[in-house]
Design a protein around this motif. Structure first.
Motif, PDB file in Angstrom:
ATOM      1  N   GLU A  17       0.570  -1.099  -0.095  1.00 62.43           N
ATOM      2  CA  GLU A  17      -0.254   0.241  -0.046  1.00 62.43           C
ATOM      3  C   GLU A  17       0.972   1.436  -0.077  1.00 62.43           C
ATOM      4  N   ILE A  22       2.067  -1.770  -5.792  1.00 64.49           N
ATOM      5  CA  ILE A  22       0.456  -2.185  -5.977  1.00 64.49           C
ATOM      6  C   ILE A  22       0.407  -3.833  -5.477  1.00 64.49           C
ATOM      7  N   LEU A  24      -2.423  -6.758  -6.393  1.00 55.08           N
ATOM      8  CA  LEU A  24      -4.190  -6.957  -7.069  1.00 55.08           C
ATOM      9  C   LEU A  24      -4.314  -8.474  -7.139  1.00 55.08           C
ATOM     10  N   GLN A  28      -8.294  -7.971 -10.954  1.00 55.13           N
ATOM     11  CA  GLN A  28      -8.479  -6.179 -10.549  1.00 55.13           C
ATOM     12  C   GLN A  28      -7.511  -5.058 -11.313  1.00 55.13           C
ATOM     13  N   GLY A  30      -5.796  -1.090 -11.397  1.00 58.32           N
ATOM     14  CA  GLY A  30      -5.433  -0.429 -10.673  1.00 58.32           C
ATOM     15  C   GLY A  30      -4.420   0.201 -11.601  1.00 58.32           C
ATOM     16  N   GLU A  31      -3.672   1.255 -10.719  1.00 63.67           N
ATOM     17  CA  GLU A  31      -2.714   2.412 -10.961  1.00 63.67           C
ATOM     18  C   GLU A  31      -1.758   2.644 -10.478  1.00 63.67           C
TER      19      GLU A  31
END
Length: 65
Positions: A17, A22, A24, A28, A30-31
């Motif tokens: 975090e 990241i 996932l 999923q 994410g960026e």
């Protein structure tokens, strides 16, 4: 990167975090947004156990303006 990968092998359930990392679950999205301040090559990889060896790695080539 190799030192962190060795830590990930010891703790395979580790989640990230942080702004530059990241984690996932399958399916999923994410960026991560990286802002570069100088030209060069930046290597990146997934450090979950087995992912790096499976090819989840790459590089970003940053050119000067």
């Amino acid at each position: 990167m190799k030192e962190h990968y060795e830590e990930m092998k010891k703790f395979p359930g580790m989640e990230h975090e942080e702004a530059n990392k990241i984690s996932l679950k399958p399916g999923q999205q994410g960026e991560v947004i990286w802002r570069f301040t100088k030209a060069g090559v930046v290597h990146f990889a997934c450090l979950h156990v087995g992912h790096y060896e499976a090819g989840m790695k790459g590089q970003v080539k940053v050119s000067a303006r």
